[in-house]
Design a protein around this motif. Structure first.
Motif, mmCIF file in Angstrom:
data_model
loop_
_atom_site.group_PDB
_atom_site.id
_atom_site.type_symbol
_atom_site.label_atom_id
_atom_site.label_comp_id
_atom_site.label_asym_id
_atom_site.label_seq_id
_atom_site.Cartn_x
_atom_site.Cartn_y
_atom_site.Cartn_z
ATOM 1 N N GLN A 152 -66.056 28.172 -53.709
ATOM 2 C CA GLN A 152 -64.911 27.949 -54.587
ATOM 3 C C GLN A 152 -64.518 26.482 -54.484
ATOM 4 N N MET A 153 -64.311 25.839 -55.621
ATOM 5 C CA MET A 153 -63.969 24.417 -55.628
ATOM 6 C C MET A 153 -63.061 24.097 -56.806
ATOM 7 N N GLN A 154 -62.504 22.917 -56.767
ATOM 8 C CA GLN A 154 -61.647 22.467 -57.859
ATOM 9 C C GLN A 154 -62.488 22.153 -59.089
ATOM 10 N N ARG A 155 -61.895 22.375 -60.234
ATOM 11 C CA ARG A 155 -62.613 22.091 -61.482
ATOM 12 C C ARG A 155 -62.960 20.613 -61.606
ATOM 13 N N THR A 214 -71.816 19.032 -58.764
ATOM 14 C CA THR A 214 -70.504 18.702 -58.229
ATOM 15 C C THR A 214 -70.495 17.288 -57.668
ATOM 16 N N PRO A 250 -57.040 26.316 -61.685
ATOM 17 C CA PRO A 250 -57.343 25.093 -60.937
ATOM 18 C C PRO A 250 -58.703 25.130 -60.240
ATOM 19 N N TYR A 251 -59.267 26.319 -60.050
ATOM 20 C CA TYR A 251 -60.502 26.455 -59.281
ATOM 21 C C TYR A 251 -61.577 27.179 -60.068
#
Length: 104
Positions: free
Chosen positions: A88-91, A61, A75-76
């Motif tokens: 959990q994070m943004q793509r 990341t 989106p995640y």
């Protein structure tokens, strides 16, 4: 009042307006090929990589975390960092997809 008005005169054999703009045009062409075009190519490659993310991919990341993708949403994504620890994070936060077997 004491200064007489000066008039610009075209000298014999002076370069045309097109020739005087040529260096400016060349600078923009060089700027496009050196900076703008490679950046657009990197953006296109990153977008394709992010869209191709799938469950089980090993990723790095933007924050430097390494993990496996455990869930993929629109989106995640959920990235498993350790046994049972999911984040959990943004793509778009994914910078690189690693070869299988890199993350243990």
């Amino acid at each position: 009042m004491f200064i007489s008005p000066a008039y610009a005169q075209a000298a014999e054999g002076s370069p045309s307006t097109l020739m005087s703009l040529l260096p400016l045009v060349l600078m923009f062409v060089v700027l496009y090929f050196v900076m703008i075009r490679p950046q657009m190519k990197r953006q296109k490659e990153h977008k394709a990589m992010v869209e191709a993310l799938a469950k089980g991919d090993e990723v790095v990341t933007a924050g430097g975390l390494l993990g496996k993708v455990s869930k993929v949403g629109d989106p995640y994504i959920a990235v498993e960092l350790a046994n049972g620890v999911e984040v959990q994070m943004q793509r778009t936060a994914v910078v690189q997809v690693l070869p299988k077997g890199t993350v243990q």
